[in-house]
Design a protein around this motif. Structure first.
Motif, short mmCIF file in Angstrom:
data_model
loop_
_atom_site.label_atom_id
_atom_site.label_comp_id
_atom_site.label_asym_id
_atom_site.label_seq_id
_atom_site.Cartn_x
_atom_site.Cartn_y
_atom_site.Cartn_z
N TRP A 99 0.87 -1.18 0.00
CA TRP A 99 0.00 0.00 0.00
C TRP A 99 0.90 1.23 0.00
CZ3 TRP A 99 -4.76 0.31 -1.37
CH2 TRP A 99 -5.60 1.36 -0.97
N PRO A 100 1.50 1.55 -1.16
CA PRO A 100 2.58 2.54 -1.19
C PRO A 100 2.12 3.98 -0.94
CG PRO A 100 1.98 1.85 -3.41
CD PRO A 100 1.23 0.96 -2.48
N ARG A 101 2.95 4.67 -0.15
CA ARG A 101 2.80 6.10 0.06
C ARG A 101 4.18 6.73 0.05
NH1 ARG A 101 -1.43 4.87 -1.22
NH2 ARG A 101 -3.46 5.36 -0.36
N VAL A 102 4.31 7.90 -0.58
CA VAL A 102 5.60 8.56 -0.74
C VAL A 102 5.69 9.76 0.20
CG1 VAL A 102 7.09 9.84 -2.33
CG2 VAL A 102 5.84 7.81 -3.14
N TYR A 103 6.79 9.80 0.96
CA TYR A 103 7.02 10.90 1.91
C TYR A 103 8.37 11.56 1.61
CZ TYR A 103 3.36 8.39 4.48
OH TYR A 103 2.19 7.76 4.83
N VAL A 104 8.48 12.82 2.00
CA VAL A 104 9.71 13.59 1.79
C VAL A 104 10.50 13.62 3.10
CG1 VAL A 104 10.70 15.80 1.08
CG2 VAL A 104 8.52 15.03 0.11
N ALA A 105 11.78 13.28 3.02
CA ALA A 105 12.68 13.34 4.18
C ALA A 105 13.93 14.13 3.78
CB ALA A 105 13.04 11.94 4.64
N GLY A 106 14.82 14.35 4.73
CA GLY A 106 16.00 15.15 4.43
C GLY A 106 17.21 14.72 5.23
N PHE A 107 18.35 15.36 4.92
CA PHE A 107 19.58 15.11 5.66
C PHE A 107 20.36 16.41 5.77
CE2 PHE A 107 20.36 14.10 1.18
CZ PHE A 107 21.49 14.85 0.90
N GLU A 108 21.38 16.43 6.64
CA GLU A 108 22.14 17.64 6.88
C GLU A 108 22.89 18.09 5.63
OE1 GLU A 108 21.98 15.00 8.70
OE2 GLU A 108 22.19 15.38 10.85
N ALA A 109 22.88 19.38 5.39
CA ALA A 109 23.51 19.94 4.18
C ALA A 109 25.01 19.72 4.17
CB ALA A 109 23.18 21.43 4.07
N ARG A 110 25.62 19.50 5.34
CA ARG A 110 27.08 19.33 5.38
C ARG A 110 27.52 18.10 4.58
NH1 ARG A 110 28.94 15.41 8.99
NH2 ARG A 110 27.37 14.55 10.42
N PHE A 111 26.64 17.12 4.44
CA PHE A 111 27.00 15.92 3.69
C PHE A 111 27.17 16.20 2.20
CE2 PHE A 111 24.85 13.71 7.34
CZ PHE A 111 25.99 13.09 7.82
N LEU A 112 26.68 17.34 1.74
CA LEU A 112 26.81 17.68 0.33
C LEU A 112 28.25 17.98 -0.06
CD1 LEU A 112 23.62 19.90 -0.17
CD2 LEU A 112 23.96 17.53 -0.87
N GLN A 113 29.16 18.07 0.93
CA GLN A 113 30.58 18.24 0.63
C GLN A 113 31.18 16.95 0.07
OE1 GLN A 113 31.92 21.33 0.88
NE2 GLN A 113 29.81 21.87 1.45
N VAL A 114 30.51 15.84 0.32
CA VAL A 114 30.94 14.55 -0.22
C VAL A 114 30.47 14.47 -1.68
CG1 VAL A 114 30.73 12.04 0.05
CG2 VAL A 114 30.72 13.53 2.07
N PRO A 115 31.27 13.88 -2.57
CA PRO A 115 30.81 13.74 -3.96
C PRO A 115 29.39 13.17 -4.02
CG PRO A 115 33.08 13.03 -3.80
CD PRO A 115 32.63 13.32 -2.39
N GLN A 116 28.56 13.81 -4.80
CA GLN A 116 27.15 13.43 -4.77
C GLN A 116 26.91 12.01 -5.27
OE1 GLN A 116 25.29 16.57 -7.14
NE2 GLN A 116 24.82 15.07 -8.75
N GLU A 117 27.82 11.48 -6.12
CA GLU A 117 27.66 10.10 -6.58
C GLU A 117 27.67 9.13 -5.40
OE1 GLU A 117 29.69 12.29 -9.98
OE2 GLU A 117 29.81 12.24 -7.79
N CYS A 118 28.49 9.43 -4.36
CA CYS A 118 28.57 8.56 -3.19
C CYS A 118 27.25 8.59 -2.42
CB CYS A 118 29.70 9.01 -2.27
SG CYS A 118 31.28 9.18 -3.10
N VAL A 141 19.41 6.85 7.51
CA VAL A 141 20.32 7.23 6.44
C VAL A 141 21.54 7.99 6.96
CG1 VAL A 141 19.39 9.53 5.84
CG2 VAL A 141 20.32 8.05 4.04
N ARG A 142 21.42 8.64 8.12
CA ARG A 142 22.53 9.47 8.63
C ARG A 142 23.82 8.68 8.80
NH1 ARG A 142 19.97 11.51 12.61
NH2 ARG A 142 19.10 13.22 11.37
#
Length: 725
Positions: free
Chosen positions: A279-298, A345-346
């Protein structure tokens, strides 16, 4: 319901959670086998359209218009010939009598007929149609036994002593024909009309009234979308809608629409979450912006592969600190679900951050010597030895392309160093990608870093080609070394087995040779395939375990070229005509970069009204020259031409050759071939009135030389004889 009545048939097996990566295949197999078993018993039409269902905890199928009893069938069995069955007196022999008894018949019940060779005896009978209720157990058991189960487990039934083997514990079995339960047993279960819905949202056990009500009843009462396809479509639509509401994209590639991405690069992830939720439902989550310093492919890889999340991107393809979660729970306040996924995910993102930080403490160059401790192949040495071979080959290819060999050599030297990094150790899919990041961090030249990233390309059919010239040189060298090495130790692909992906490497080489375009130039690299393969084998000459086989490997690579060209829509005969110039003395200089242009020219030539006649003549000439090998090696002596037709043909060749060659030199291959159309009449006239194999050897050899000059003129673009029908 009468014994011959037709009704929908529903079969459902309700289980514990099935393996998500196998669910789609399990569902297709289950429904497909049941339909084929019904068809083999003449219980359903051969063109029946069944509806299959597959959710995390069930496999099911609804088959319309299934007969309770199949139609009676007339059967005819062939027996002995009349010569064997009848004696000289015309009376039945013992052989015939015994055969009739075996059929349960008397001799007088037999008929005679001819089988196309002789007269024989036949016995005709009528077999009663099978009864569905009597066959249902066998049908269900067949479907279960043929499931492509990745791994079987054993479990015990509630009775405490019966053991069952299946992919997951099974709890319920539905077998409904119309509104009636058909008695059936499988996996220790007895059939009923009861099933279960969602683990948390269902109103309780669910009774299915009839097959037609199955999907709707499960959806309304059980909060389960039973159809795999319907559930997948709902997930895809919800992902698209949610991303749009967030002002974001699902794909990092701006040139690709999100809808295309869901059926392309993201298709596998959508399939997997479809197999995880009811019974699928889609929700929006997030993570700390500091992780964007890591190459986004990772970050993308860890979110998609490990967590089955869908990262979000801005319009330029830059990763945003948000992602979409496909949940199996429909809650008014999904706060706990969102926060729970963010907590999950953190640590994953922290690991990626740690690996990236630690890896940068050692340069790629400092890791290269360590490749000497990594075995590439027992017969081919270490990764360091392989790196040295690839480096030499990449430098040579760069020189052939007119580029500085130094950047190509440096990129090849560093290309495999990221295999020793923590990030690639954790995520092997990032090979090459991390090498580029670390090379830029180390201060390597941009073209070196780019070539490191691209040296695995093209990774798959349709993948982008590496950039010209350095990415091309290193990628070409890497693939050629693999091909020569693995082929040379006797590990050629067999059947559908290709553990070293030699077919993919060969296709990559072909695509680069045909499709790579230098700036301002037409597509194609001016490199000899044979020379490249010879150079690759030469780099392995010091290894006694390697046997150079240029001819065999060239044929293998050209087979991949054939497949690619067929996929592009070219006719097989045209492809063979163009590839034929690869044979014999032309093999060393044979280049794939002109193939497309040659094929286009042959395609245009084949449309001319003169094409078939010239192709047939070309074939005839080729056969004559083969039978007189060596006799046609001289030049044409015009004074020895006797017949008017041979003089006319010689004049036509002399007139046509300069124009055809000039057009060829200008790259106008199609026009060059078309210019040969004027030769049809003199060629036809020659064969109508001239005896090539004259008694006078001087005359004969002169005519053979004339045909040889014509043959060379006609086959400069392709072997036109192969166009002859």
């Amino acid at each position: 319901m009468t014994s011959t009545a037709q009704a929908d048939l529903l079969i459902e097996l309700f289980t514990e959670e099935l393996p998500p990566k196998a669910l789609k295949a399990l569902g297709a197999s289950f429904s497909g086998t049941i339909v084929s078993e019904l068809q083999s018993r003449a219980l359903v039409a051969t063109d029946v359209q069944a509806e299959g269902f597959a959710s995390p905890r069930r496999l099911a199928v609804r088959v319309p218009a299934v007969a309770a009893r199949g139609q009676d069938r007339k059967v005819e069995v062939k027996g002995p010939s009349t010569k064997v069955g009848l004696g000289a007196d015309g009376q039945p022999t013992m052989a015939l009598i015994k055969w009739a008894e075996k059929q349960g018949a008397r001799v007088e019940q037999l008929t005679q007929g001819n089988d196309g060779k002789q007269d024989c005896f036949y016995f005709q009978s009528t077999l009663p149609g099978v009864v569905l209720a009597e066959q249902i157990d066998a049908i269900v058991h067949s479907a279960l036994s043929k499931l492509p189960v990745p791994k079987v487990m054993q479990y015990q039934l509630a009775d405490g002593h019966t053991n069952v083997s299946f992919v997951r514990p099974a709890h319920r079995l539905i077998v409904l024909h119309g509104n009636q339960v058909l008695p059936a047993q499988a996996l220790g279960l007895t059939s009923d009309r009861i099933t279960e819905g969602h683990r948390f949202h269902s109103s309780g056990t669910i009774s299915i009234a009839d097959p037609a009500a199955y999907a709707q009843t499960l959806q309304s009462q059980g909060k389960v979308i039973a159809s795999y396809a319907a559930r997948r479509a709902a997930i895809a639509a919800s992902l698209l809608d949610t991303a749009q509401r967030e002002g974001a994209r699902l794909s990092a590639k701006p040139e690709v629409s999100d809808r295309e991405a869901l059926e392309g690069e993201l298709a596998g992830y959508v399939d997997e979450v479809t197999a995880l939720v009811e019974w699928p439902r889609v929700y929006v989550a997030g993570f700390e912006a500091r992780f964007l310093q890591v190459p986004q492919e990772c970050l993308i890889l860890t979110m998609r592969t490990n967590q089955k999340y869908f990262p979000l991107f801005d319009a330029k393809g830059k990763l945003l600190p948000r992602f979409l979660v496909v949940s199996n729970m429909d809650l008014a306040d999904p706060k706990n679900i969102i926060e729970g996924n963010q907590r999950v995910v953190r640590p994953r993102l922290s690991d990626a951050e740690f690996f990236f930080t630690q890896d940068q403490k050692a340069s790629l160059a400092s890791r290269v010597p360590q490749l000497g401790q990594v075995v590439y192949h027992a017969k081919l040495g270490t990764q360091l030895q392989r790196t040295e071979r690839v480096k030499a080959l990449a430098q040579a290819i760069a020189s052939l392309l007119g580029a500085d060999p130094a950047p190509a050599g440096r990129a090849a030297e560093l290309a495999k160093a990221d295999l020793l990094s923590g990030m690639v150790g954790e995520f092997p899919e990032l090979q090459g990608i991390m090498g580029e990041y670390y090379a830029r961090h180390d201060g390597e030249a941009p073209e070196v870093a780019q070539a490191i990233a691209q040296h695995y390309q093209p990774r798959f059919a349709g993948d982008a080609l590496p950039a010209y010239p350095y990415g091309t040189a290193v990628a070409m060298a890497d693939k050629l070394e693999t091909l020569a090495g693995i082929w040379g130790i006797g590990q050629q692909p067999t059947g559908d087995k290709d553990p070293f992906a030699l077919r993919r490497h060969a296709l990559g080489v072909v695509r680069m040779l045909i499709e790579t375009a230098a700036p301002g130039q037409r597509a194609g690299l001016p490199l000899s395939l044979t020379a490249l393969l010879e150079q690759a084998f030469a780099g392995l000459a010091a290894l006694a375990t390697v046997k150079a086989d240029v001819a065999g490997l060239r044929a293998f690579v050209l087979d991949r070229a054939r497949g690619l060209l067929r996929d592009k829509g070219y006719a097989p005969a045209h492809i063979e005509a163009c590839l034929a110039t690869e044979q014999g003395e032309d093999a060393q200089s044979f280049r794939l970069d002109t193939l497309i242009q040659r094929l286009d020219a042959v395609q245009a030539f084949a449309l001319l009204p003169e094409a078939q006649a010239l192709a047939a003549a070309n074939k005839r000439i080729g056969n004559i020259l083969k039978k007189n090998d060596g006799a046609a090696s001289g030049t044409v002596d015009a004074d020895r031409l006797i017949e008017p037709a041979e003089k006319t043909l010689h004049q036509a060749i002399v007139a046509a050759a300069p124009r055809a060659q000039a057009l060829l030199d200008q790259g106008q291959l199609a026009e060059s071939l078309k210019s040969l159309a004027q030769l049809r009449e003199p060629v036809d006239a020659f064969f109508d009135s001239v005896m090539v194999m004259a008694d006078d050897s001087a005359v004969r050899n002169n005519r053979l030389a004339l045909l040889s000059s014509l043959h060379r003129l006609m086959n400069r673009v392709a072997d036109l004889s192969l166009l002859s029908g």
